[in-house]
Design a protein around this motif. Structure first.
Motif, PDB file in Angstrom:
ATOM      1  N   GLY A 268     -16.044   4.146  -2.833  1.00 30.07           N
ATOM      2  CA  GLY A 268     -16.769   4.775  -3.938  1.00 30.07           C
ATOM      3  C   GLY A 268     -16.378   4.188  -5.275  1.00 30.07           C
ATOM      4  O   GLY A 268     -16.454   2.975  -5.476  1.00 30.07           O
ATOM      5  N   THR A 269     -15.930   5.049  -6.217  1.00 30.37           N
ATOM      6  CA  THR A 269     -15.588   4.619  -7.568  1.00 30.37           C
ATOM      7  C   THR A 269     -14.234   5.178  -7.990  1.00 30.37           C
ATOM      8  O   THR A 269     -13.992   6.376  -7.866  1.00 30.37           O
ATOM      9  N   GLN A 270     -13.377   4.300  -8.470  1.00 29.65           N
ATOM     10  CA  GLN A 270     -12.128   4.718  -9.093  1.00 29.65           C
ATOM     11  C   GLN A 270     -12.347   4.745 -10.601  1.00 29.65           C
ATOM     12  O   GLN A 270     -12.999   3.861 -11.165  1.00 29.65           O
ATOM     13  N   ALA A 271     -11.809   5.764 -11.263  1.00 31.26           N
ATOM     14  CA  ALA A 271     -11.979   5.885 -12.712  1.00 31.26           C
ATOM     15  C   ALA A 271     -10.665   6.294 -13.359  1.00 31.26           C
ATOM     16  O   ALA A 271      -9.835   6.964 -12.745  1.00 31.26           O
ATOM     17  N   VAL A 272     -10.477   5.852 -14.598  1.00 29.63           N
ATOM     18  CA  VAL A 272      -9.361   6.318 -15.422  1.00 29.63           C
ATOM     19  C   VAL A 272      -9.937   6.721 -16.777  1.00 29.63           C
ATOM     20  O   VAL A 272     -10.705   5.969 -17.389  1.00 29.63           O
ATOM     21  N   LEU A 273      -9.572   7.914 -17.216  1.00 33.78           N
ATOM     22  CA  LEU A 273     -10.040   8.449 -18.490  1.00 33.78           C
ATOM     23  C   LEU A 273      -8.966   8.276 -19.565  1.00 33.78           C
ATOM     24  O   LEU A 273      -7.802   8.589 -19.343  1.00 33.78           O
ATOM     25  N   GLU A 274      -9.395   7.775 -20.710  1.00 32.87           N
ATOM     26  CA  GLU A 274      -8.562   7.804 -21.913  1.00 32.87           C
ATOM     27  C   GLU A 274      -9.163   8.864 -22.838  1.00 32.87           C
ATOM     28  O   GLU A 274     -10.313   8.744 -23.268  1.00 32.87           O
ATOM     29  N   LEU A 275      -8.395   9.917 -23.121  1.00 29.73           N
ATOM     30  CA  LEU A 275      -8.910  11.046 -23.898  1.00 29.73           C
ATOM     31  C   LEU A 275      -8.122  11.195 -25.193  1.00 29.73           C
ATOM     32  O   LEU A 275      -6.890  11.196 -25.179  1.00 29.73           O
ATOM     33  N   LYS A 276      -8.863  11.353 -26.312  1.00 27.40           N
ATOM     34  CA  LYS A 276      -8.231  11.480 -27.627  1.00 27.40           C
ATOM     35  C   LYS A 276      -8.832  12.656 -28.399  1.00 27.40           C
ATOM     36  O   LYS A 276      -9.946  13.112 -28.108  1.00 27.40           O
ATOM     37  N   ASN A 277      -8.068  13.090 -29.386  1.00 25.86           N
ATOM     38  CA  ASN A 277      -8.503  14.117 -30.337  1.00 25.86           C
ATOM     39  C   ASN A 277      -8.889  15.424 -29.655  1.00 25.86           C
ATOM     40  O   ASN A 277      -9.925  16.021 -29.941  1.00 25.86           O
ATOM     41  N   VAL A 278      -8.019  15.867 -28.766  1.00 28.84           N
ATOM     42  CA  VAL A 278      -8.216  17.144 -28.074  1.00 28.84           C
ATOM     43  C   VAL A 278      -6.951  17.975 -28.243  1.00 28.84           C
ATOM     44  O   VAL A 278      -5.851  17.520 -27.922  1.00 28.84           O
ATOM     45  N   LYS A 279      -7.105  19.199 -28.756  1.00 32.08           N
ATOM     46  CA  LYS A 279      -5.974  20.111 -28.930  1.00 32.08           C
ATOM     47  C   LYS A 279      -6.039  21.228 -27.897  1.00 32.08           C
ATOM     48  O   LYS A 279      -7.110  21.618 -27.440  1.00 32.08           O
ATOM     49  N   GLY A 280      -4.862  21.741 -27.561  1.00 31.12           N
ATOM     50  CA  GLY A 280      -4.785  22.801 -26.571  1.00 31.12           C
ATOM     51  C   GLY A 280      -4.498  24.152 -27.201  1.00 31.12           C
ATOM     52  O   GLY A 280      -4.557  24.293 -28.419  1.00 31.12           O
ATOM     53  N   PRO A 281      -4.216  25.132 -26.366  1.00 28.97           N
ATOM     54  CA  PRO A 281      -4.134  24.997 -24.896  1.00 28.97           C
ATOM     55  C   PRO A 281      -5.508  25.041 -24.234  1.00 28.97           C
ATOM     56  O   PRO A 281      -6.338  25.882 -24.572  1.00 28.97           O
ATOM     57  N   LEU A 282      -5.714  24.112 -23.314  1.00 27.21           N
ATOM     58  CA  LEU A 282      -6.972  24.048 -22.583  1.00 27.21           C
ATOM     59  C   LEU A 282      -6.695  23.606 -21.151  1.00 27.21           C
ATOM     60  O   LEU A 282      -5.676  22.960 -20.875  1.00 27.21           O
ATOM     61  N   LYS A 283      -7.606  23.930 -20.267  1.00 25.59           N
ATOM     62  CA  LYS A 283      -7.630  23.366 -18.921  1.00 25.59           C
ATOM     63  C   LYS A 283      -8.958  22.645 -18.779  1.00 25.59           C
ATOM     64  O   LYS A 283     -10.021  23.221 -19.037  1.00 25.59           O
ATOM     65  N   CYS A 284      -8.901  21.386 -18.390  1.00 27.02           N
ATOM     66  CA  CYS A 284     -10.098  20.541 -18.401  1.00 27.02           C
ATOM     67  C   CYS A 284     -10.292  19.826 -17.076  1.00 27.02           C
ATOM     68  O   CYS A 284      -9.367  19.699 -16.270  1.00 27.02           O
ATOM     69  N   SER A 285     -11.508  19.335 -16.890  1.00 31.08           N
ATOM     70  CA  SER A 285     -11.854  18.552 -15.704  1.00 31.08           C
ATOM     71  C   SER A 285     -12.671  17.341 -16.113  1.00 31.08           C
ATOM     72  O   SER A 285     -13.419  17.380 -17.096  1.00 31.08           O
ATOM     73  N   LEU A 286     -12.523  16.279 -15.330  1.00 34.10           N
ATOM     74  CA  LEU A 286     -13.396  15.110 -15.458  1.00 34.10           C
ATOM     75  C   LEU A 286     -14.428  15.203 -14.344  1.00 34.10           C
ATOM     76  O   LEU A 286     -14.071  15.264 -13.164  1.00 34.10           O
ATOM     77  N   VAL A 287     -15.697  15.232 -14.727  1.00 36.27           N
ATOM     78  CA  VAL A 287     -16.783  15.430 -13.771  1.00 36.27           C
ATOM     79  C   VAL A 287     -17.702  14.220 -13.771  1.00 36.27           C
ATOM     80  O   VAL A 287     -18.115  13.749 -14.835  1.00 36.27           O
ATOM     81  N   ALA A 288     -18.012  13.715 -12.584  1.00 34.76           N
ATOM     82  CA  ALA A 288     -19.008  12.659 -12.431  1.00 34.76           C
ATOM     83  C   ALA A 288     -20.345  13.312 -12.085  1.00 34.76           C
ATOM     84  O   ALA A 288     -20.417  14.129 -11.161  1.00 34.76           O
ATOM     85  N   VAL A 289     -21.391  12.954 -12.821  1.00 36.70           N
ATOM     86  CA  VAL A 289     -22.724  13.496 -12.571  1.00 36.70           C
ATOM     87  C   VAL A 289     -23.597  12.362 -12.041  1.00 36.70           C
ATOM     88  O   VAL A 289     -23.822  11.360 -12.730  1.00 36.70           O
ATOM     89  N   ALA A 290     -24.064  12.530 -10.801  1.00 33.80           N
ATOM     90  CA  ALA A 290     -24.851  11.480 -10.165  1.00 33.80           C
ATOM     91  C   ALA A 290     -26.293  11.492 -10.674  1.00 33.80           C
ATOM     92  O   ALA A 290     -26.761  12.459 -11.279  1.00 33.80           O
ATOM     93  N   LYS A 291     -27.000  10.410 -10.414  1.00 29.20           N
ATOM     94  CA  LYS A 291     -28.397  10.304 -10.830  1.00 29.20           C
ATOM     95  C   LYS A 291     -29.283  11.316 -10.122  1.00 29.20           C
ATOM     96  O   LYS A 291     -30.364  11.659 -10.636  1.00 29.20           O
ATOM     97  N   ASN A 292     -28.822  11.795  -8.954  1.00 34.25           N
ATOM     98  CA  ASN A 292     -29.601  12.823  -8.250  1.00 34.25           C
ATOM     99  C   ASN A 292     -29.240  14.233  -8.682  1.00 34.25           C
ATOM    100  O   ASN A 292     -29.725  15.214  -8.125  1.00 34.25           O
ATOM    101  N   GLY A 293     -28.356  14.352  -9.700  1.00 34.13           N
ATOM    102  CA  GLY A 293     -27.982  15.653 -10.236  1.00 34.13           C
ATOM    103  C   GLY A 293     -26.724  16.259  -9.652  1.00 34.13           C
ATOM    104  O   GLY A 293     -26.233  17.271 -10.163  1.00 34.13           O
ATOM    105  N   GLN A 294     -26.192  15.682  -8.602  1.00 30.11           N
ATOM    106  CA  GLN A 294     -24.965  16.223  -8.008  1.00 30.11           C
ATOM    107  C   GLN A 294     -23.782  16.034  -8.963  1.00 30.11           C
ATOM    108  O   GLN A 294     -23.687  15.031  -9.669  1.00 30.11           O
ATOM    109  N   ARG A 295     -22.893  17.022  -8.948  1.00 34.12           N
ATOM    110  CA  ARG A 295     -21.715  16.990  -9.814  1.00 34.12           C
ATOM    111  C   ARG A 295     -20.458  17.008  -8.945  1.00 34.12           C
ATOM    112  O   ARG A 295     -20.350  17.802  -8.014  1.00 34.12           O
ATOM    113  N   VAL A 296     -19.517  16.131  -9.258  1.00 30.71           N
ATOM    114  CA  VAL A 296     -18.268  16.037  -8.505  1.00 30.71           C
ATOM    115  C   VAL A 296     -17.103  16.040  -9.483  1.00 30.71           C
ATOM    116  O   VAL A 296     -17.059  15.231 -10.412  1.00 30.71           O
ATOM    117  N   THR A 297     -16.156  16.956  -9.296  1.00 31.17           N
ATOM    118  CA  THR A 297     -14.952  16.969 -10.113  1.00 31.17           C
ATOM    119  C   THR A 297     -13.996  15.898  -9.614  1.00 31.17           C
ATOM    120  O   THR A 297     -13.577  15.909  -8.458  1.00 31.17           O
TER     121      THR A 297
END
Length: 260
Positions: free
Chosen positions: A175-204
């Motif tokens: 499939g696909t390997q990904a690495v996220l670089e995230l900036k300018n975000v303050k907490g406290p938060l709980k977050c997820s990186l979600v991939a949204v496919a062209k068919n509308g499916q969402r995968v965390t």
């Protein structure tokens, strides 16, 4: 040489004779069944017990599901085949134990699979490249190094939240390997990186917590807060199947969206 002793003769039955009931019910695995069949070819006692059990599979299966074995002799008396009460009780215990072993094996396999599912993304991520204690530096360095070497990167900044994200991706056989670089975000938060496919499916792809001091804050007072978060994830979707990525909070707020 004399044959093996029966259960009712006062001598204990060797271990190779203890799988007759389980074999009759068909609950042995392939290796166990093959081993028993090899033993059965030269064991007159097991062959006799197997003949006695012919046609008893439904009743024996029901007996094995009973909470106790106290009623097994009386039920056994109602069968067309007439094994001794002691034999019926022993076979029921044997079948119940075999089923318990199978349930335990299934549980351990499920637990192991769950551990791999949980640990897989975590093994590829770095929680905070600015960890002042030094712990996790290897993981952080690895994630950042992987991110730097990735051939495809896309960036975006959200005008509302101010969050800035860059996604590095690389196609894999799975499939696909990904690495996220995230900036300018303050907490406290709980977050997820979600991939949204062209068919509308969402995968965390991964999830994490943002501490109070945040990640990648340009005007932060500490070096720790100024450094971005590098976190990895994976999805079965191929890169050409993905429409975009989203960084979202656990309560559903979208912090930033990055086109694939």
């Amino acid at each position: 040489m004399s044959g093996p002793m029966s259960p009712g003769s006062g001598s204990s039955v060797p271990s190779e004779h203890e799988t007759v009931g389980a074999y009759a019910l068909g609950i042995l695995d392939d290796a166990e069944a093959t081993a028993f069949e090899a033993h059965l070819a030269g064991c007159e006692w097991c062959a006799q017990q197997l003949d006695e059990l012919a046609g008893m599979e439904p009743m024996l299966a029901a007996l094995a599901d009973l909470p106790g074995s106290g009623s097994t002799p009386s039920i056994g008396d109602s069968l067309s085949a007439k094994p001794t009460p002691r034999l019926v009780e022993r076979l029921v215990d044997e079948v119940a134990e075999k089923r318990a072993q199978k349930r335990r094996r299934s549980f351990y396999m499920i637990a192991a699979a769950a551990a791999l599912i949980i640990a897989g993304p975590l093994a590829a991520i770095a929680a905070n490249s600015g960890n002042s204690s030094g712990g996790g530096q290897v993981t952080a360095s690895s994630a950042q190094t992987t991110f730097s070497a990735m051939p495809d990167k896309q960036s975006a900044t959200d005008a509302s939240s101010g969050a800035s994200a860059t996604i590095g991706t690389e196609q894999k056989d799975w499939g696909t390997q990904a690495v996220l670089e995230l900036k300018n975000v303050k907490g406290p938060l709980k977050c997820s990186l979600v991939a949204v496919a062209k068919n509308g499916q969402r995968v965390t792809m991964s999830s994490w917590s943002v501490p109070n001091w945040g990640y990648g804050i340009p005007d932060a007072k500490t070096e720790e807060s100024k450094k971005p978060l590098y976190i990895g994830g994976a999805t079965a979707f191929k890169p050409n199947e993905i429409d975009h990525f989203e960084v979202v909070t656990f309560d559903g707020k979208k912090l930033v969206q990055v086109d694939a």
